[in-house]
Scaffold this motif. Structure first.
Motif, PDB file in Angstrom:
ATOM      1  N   SER A 161       0.861  -1.186   0.000  1.00  0.00           N
ATOM      2  CA  SER A 161       0.000   0.000   0.000  1.00  0.00           C
ATOM      3  C   SER A 161       0.899   1.238   0.000  1.00  0.00           C
ATOM      4  O   SER A 161       1.258   1.764  -1.042  1.00  0.00           O
ATOM      5  CB  SER A 161      -0.929  -0.020   1.208  1.00  0.00           C
ATOM      6  OG  SER A 161      -1.689   1.166   1.274  1.00  0.00           O
ATOM      7  N   GLN A 188      -6.187   0.870  -1.342  1.00  0.00           N
ATOM      8  CA  GLN A 188      -5.414   1.070  -0.121  1.00  0.00           C
ATOM      9  C   GLN A 188      -6.104   0.462   1.097  1.00  0.00           C
ATOM     10  O   GLN A 188      -5.479  -0.249   1.890  1.00  0.00           O
ATOM     11  CB  GLN A 188      -5.180   2.561   0.116  1.00  0.00           C
ATOM     12  CG  GLN A 188      -4.399   2.841   1.396  1.00  0.00           C
ATOM     13  CD  GLN A 188      -4.174   4.328   1.598  1.00  0.00           C
ATOM     14  OE1 GLN A 188      -4.308   5.121   0.672  1.00  0.00           O
ATOM     15  NE2 GLN A 188      -3.836   4.710   2.819  1.00  0.00           N
ATOM     16  N   SER A 192      -5.109  -4.069  -0.221  1.00  0.00           N
ATOM     17  CA  SER A 192      -3.643  -4.149  -0.249  1.00  0.00           C
ATOM     18  C   SER A 192      -3.088  -4.923   0.945  1.00  0.00           C
ATOM     19  O   SER A 192      -2.950  -6.140   0.897  1.00  0.00           O
ATOM     20  CB  SER A 192      -3.047  -2.746  -0.337  1.00  0.00           C
ATOM     21  OG  SER A 192      -3.535  -1.907   0.716  1.00  0.00           O
TER      22      SER A 192
END
Length: 293
Positions: A161, A188, A192
């Protein structure tokens, strides 16, 4: 009860094949309040500690987290994580070791007032007589002393991320944005790296990444352990809250007792403590970093 993270709602590598070389495995420990014994894998539980080995103490300069006043004197380290290889065979155990123990001083250290961790790898079969686990120092902040929890380790796949290389981040930005606009899934927060307390994989950064370099080989160190307060938050619960802890029927977790208990099971209050090792050096030297909450 085991814990299972739901499958990703989209085909990450199909949508973003550029991420394939950056795929990593992490072991989510999934601590839950309990009464672990010295023989269990645990967070904040008693340790399988050899009776003939003195319990480690911190005798350095440390500060009360809340008042920032210095505290003089030795302080027993408190157990943070005990993990048996049999319970997490995908964790990065060194050869000949089957037990990981991580402790820290529950006072603040340095400019960031970080708890100071230490890492111990053992062969559990060498521990014949077990010494008692000391009680935490009475004046230490409870925010740095984990409540006893049993563990339910689970291996999951992660992608970077905050650690996305700059060129790759630029390349994928528009596609990440389009995916979120069309589906509501944020790369994100939903796709991730896993939140919570975990072994290996990517650190669960809450601020900008800081990877220490090994003082021996001068290479970036490897991520061993993230200790953070939250297993999920208002965004990440949609994909990272285990199926066994979900309220069901698409409900949000805040009004559900089992889901609430899963959010901060160890009762910690910190941004993140990240423990690193160099797996290239035989001595496996360690370092750490701390993000404020």
């Amino acid at each position: 009860m085991s814990r299972h993270t739901p499958p990703h709602p989209v085909d990450i590598e199909g949508l973003f094949p550029e991420l394939l070389p950056w795929r990593r495995q992490t072991v989510r420990l999934h601590p839950r309040p309990g009464a672990p014994t010295i023989h269990d894998s645990s967070v904040g539980g008693p340790l399988l500690w050899p009776q003939d080995q003195p319990w480690p103490v911190c005798d350095g300069e440390h500060y009360d987290r809340d008042t920032q006043e210095p505290y003089a004197g030795e302080v027993y380290l408190v157990p943070v994580v005990q993990l048996h290889r049999a319970h997490a065979p995908d964790a990065p155990f060194p050869q000949g070791r089957d037990l990981l123990q991580v402790l820290w001083c529950p006072y603040g250290h340095g400019e960031l007032l970080c708890p100071l961790p230490r890492v111990y790898w053992r062969n559990s079969h060498d521990v014949h007589r077990v010494g008692p686990t000391p009680s935490p120092h009475a004046e230490a902040s409870e925010k740095y002393i984990p409540d006893p929890c049993t563990l339910h380790p689970e291996t999951v796949t992660e992608y970077p991320s905050w650690d996305l290389p700059e060129g790759l981040d630029d390349l994928l930005y528009e596609r990440f944005y389009r995916l979120e606009r069309e589906t509501g899934w944020s790369y994100q927060y939903h796709l991730s790296d896993a939140p919570g307390i975990k072994i290996g994989g990517y650190p669960g950064w809450t601020q900008d990444p800081v990877w220490p370099e090994c003082g021996w080989c001068e290479q970036p160190m490897d991520h061993l352990l993230t200790v953070s307060s939250w297993e999920y938050d208002g965004a990440s619960w949609h994909t990272w809250l285990p199926a066994e802890d979900r309220p069901g029927d698409g409900e949000e977790p805040w009004g559900h007792e089992r889901a609430r208990a899963a959010q901060n099971p160890a009762g910690l209050m910190l941004g993140g403590v990240y423990v690193f090792e160099c797996w290239s050096c035989p001595e496996r030297p360690t370092d750490h970093w701390f993000d404020c909450s």
